[in-house]
Design a protein around this motif. Structure first.
Motif, PDB file in Angstrom:
ATOM      1  N   ALA A   1       0.852  -1.191   0.000  1.00 25.94           N
ATOM      2  CA  ALA A   1       0.000   0.000   0.000  1.00 25.94           C
ATOM      3  C   ALA A   1       0.885   1.239   0.000  1.00 25.94           C
ATOM      4  O   ALA A   1       1.702   1.416   0.911  1.00 25.94           O
ATOM      5  N   PRO A   2       0.732   2.137  -0.985  1.00 28.10           N
ATOM      6  CA  PRO A   2       1.596   3.322  -1.042  1.00 28.10           C
ATOM      7  C   PRO A   2       1.248   4.368   0.009  1.00 28.10           C
ATOM      8  O   PRO A   2       2.062   5.248   0.303  1.00 28.10           O
ATOM      9  N   PHE A   3       0.047   4.308   0.582  1.00 30.11           N
ATOM     10  CA  PHE A   3      -0.367   5.236   1.639  1.00 30.11           C
ATOM     11  C   PHE A   3      -1.498   4.591   2.423  1.00 30.11           C
ATOM     12  O   PHE A   3      -2.081   3.578   2.002  1.00 30.11           O
ATOM     13  N   SER A   4      -1.796   5.159   3.572  1.00 28.08           N
ATOM     14  CA  SER A   4      -2.877   4.638   4.407  1.00 28.08           C
ATOM     15  C   SER A   4      -4.222   5.066   3.835  1.00 28.08           C
ATOM     16  O   SER A   4      -4.379   6.196   3.354  1.00 28.08           O
ATOM     17  N   GLY A   5      -5.195   4.175   3.905  1.00 26.81           N
ATOM     18  CA  GLY A   5      -6.514   4.499   3.376  1.00 26.81           C
ATOM     19  C   GLY A   5      -7.436   3.294   3.434  1.00 26.81           C
ATOM     20  O   GLY A   5      -7.157   2.286   4.104  1.00 26.81           O
TER      21      GLY A   5
END
Length: 373
Positions: A167-171
């Motif tokens: 995952a490239p960022f939290s979400g």
């Protein structure tokens, strides 16, 4: 003979007189019928009120996440593990999908062994070249071999890392599009990832509104999913150019979404609040007749006796004063939430008709009834 003729003429005169009198009475009755005052028309009315009115710019837009991507495969391979549940929240760097990488791992171990040997030979050559036991060219060859082995290991590690999608960022992660055992090629869509903590909305405004806009300006957002509820946003950016085709200006606003009520892709109605707030005369939108020839309202005024009308007959008892309507053309301004601003032609406190205008004309007598609503 003369007497008989005189009798006949008398009879004819009487018949003519009777017919003429009958016709006269009929005409008089019809005149009285048409000249009789018509009953007043029942209408609803309300007073024009003066209140502080904050001007707003209307626009429409679509919500989008501040960060949103569709995760895809960079290399081909077979899915060996799906490491998420559709709809869950994930953290940055969390593994999402793992592709089979047995061949790459074996190749990497071979390269790491070659790197170890190259490192040992380089260290040995480094000590020998100081004692001039080997030539400088041999030492350079050992150094180049070490660099080549190091680069090979780094290349294989990078290729192996592409077999693991993170995952490239939290979400919030979406619904997965692959299953274990699926063969994926570069560009295959796996799942969407959206950061819903903050949403953005892009919208367009006419170029003439540019002087009224500035960063940090408040924007009211409404969506169909929550009727009657509004959300606050603020302008983050204003495009430095106007579209050549539409002559519209692109504006971007952002808004917090801590409860996750709003989702990217929702259609939004927006109102940019302008700083100027001034008293305005406001009436219900139903009171104004909008036409191509001008906008008008029916104003309720006291009854005035017309030509030939007895002033005493024009009066009514104190409880039910007679009223007429006066059609008046007005200049309207902004419309919002069922109300419209009257810029010219009407004063605060004047009573205007809000329903029943189709039965009215200038000077029509009216009777105001209570709105059932």
């Amino acid at each position: 003979m003369l007497r008989r003729m005189l009798i006949m003429l008398g009879v004819v005169a009487v018949i003519v007189a009777v017919l003429a009198g009958s016709k006269y009475l009929s005409i008089k009755k019809q005149i009285a019928m048409f000249s009789a005052p018509r009953p007043p028309v029942s209408v609803n009315a309300t007073q024009a009120e003066q209140r502080d009115w904050q001007s707003r710019l209307q626009a429409i837009g679509t919500l989008r996440a501040i960060q949103g991507v569709t995760l895809t495969a960079e290399v081909s391979g077979t899915v060996s593990a799906v490491q998420f549940v559709s709809g869950d929240k994930v953290k940055v760097g969390q593994p999402v999908v793992q592709l089979e990488s047995d061949v790459e791992q074996a190749t990497l171990r071979t390269a790491e062994a070659d790197l170890g040997l190259a490192q040992v030979e380089y260290e040995r050559g480094k000590s020998l070249v100081g004692r001039q036991a080997i030539s400088k060219s041999e030492y350079d060859r050992l150094a180049a071999q070490l660099n080549r082995s190091t680069a090979t290991v780094a290349q294989l590690r990078a290729a192996l890392a592409k077999k693991r999608i993170l995952a490239p960022f939290s979400g919030t992660i979406g619904i997965r599009q692959v299953d274990v055992g699926d063969y994926v090629s570069p560009g295959t869509e796996i799942v969407t990832l959206q950061d819903l903590s903050t949403l953005q909305v892009d919208f367009f405004l006419p170029e003439q509104d540019f002087p009224l806009l500035k960063r940090g300006q408040k924007v009211v957002v409404r969506v169909a999913a929550y009727p009657g509820q509004s959300f606050d946003a603020q302008i983050d950016a204003i495009s430095p150019r106007v579209d050549n085709q539409t002559r519209n200006l692109l504006v971007r606003a952002s808004m917090a979404n801590p409860e996750g009520k709003l989702l990217p892709g929702m259609f939004a109605n927006l109102e940019v609040q302008l700083p100027d707030s001034a008293p305005r005369v406001v009436v219900p939108e139903t009171a104004v007749a909008f036409t191509l020839y001008g906008n008008s309202v029916y104003v309720v005024v006291p009854h005035k006796p017309k030509d030939g009308e007895n002033a005493e007959d024009a009066k009514a008892d104190d409880k039910t004063p007679k009223l007429d309507v006066e059609r008046r053309f007005v200049k309207t301004g902004e419309r919002r939430e069922g109300s419209v601003v009257i810029l010219e032609g009407l004063k605060a406190g004047e009573e205007v008709v809000t329903s029943g205008q189709l039965k009215l004309d200038n000077g029509t007598a009216v009777a105001i009834v209570k709105d059932p609503q």
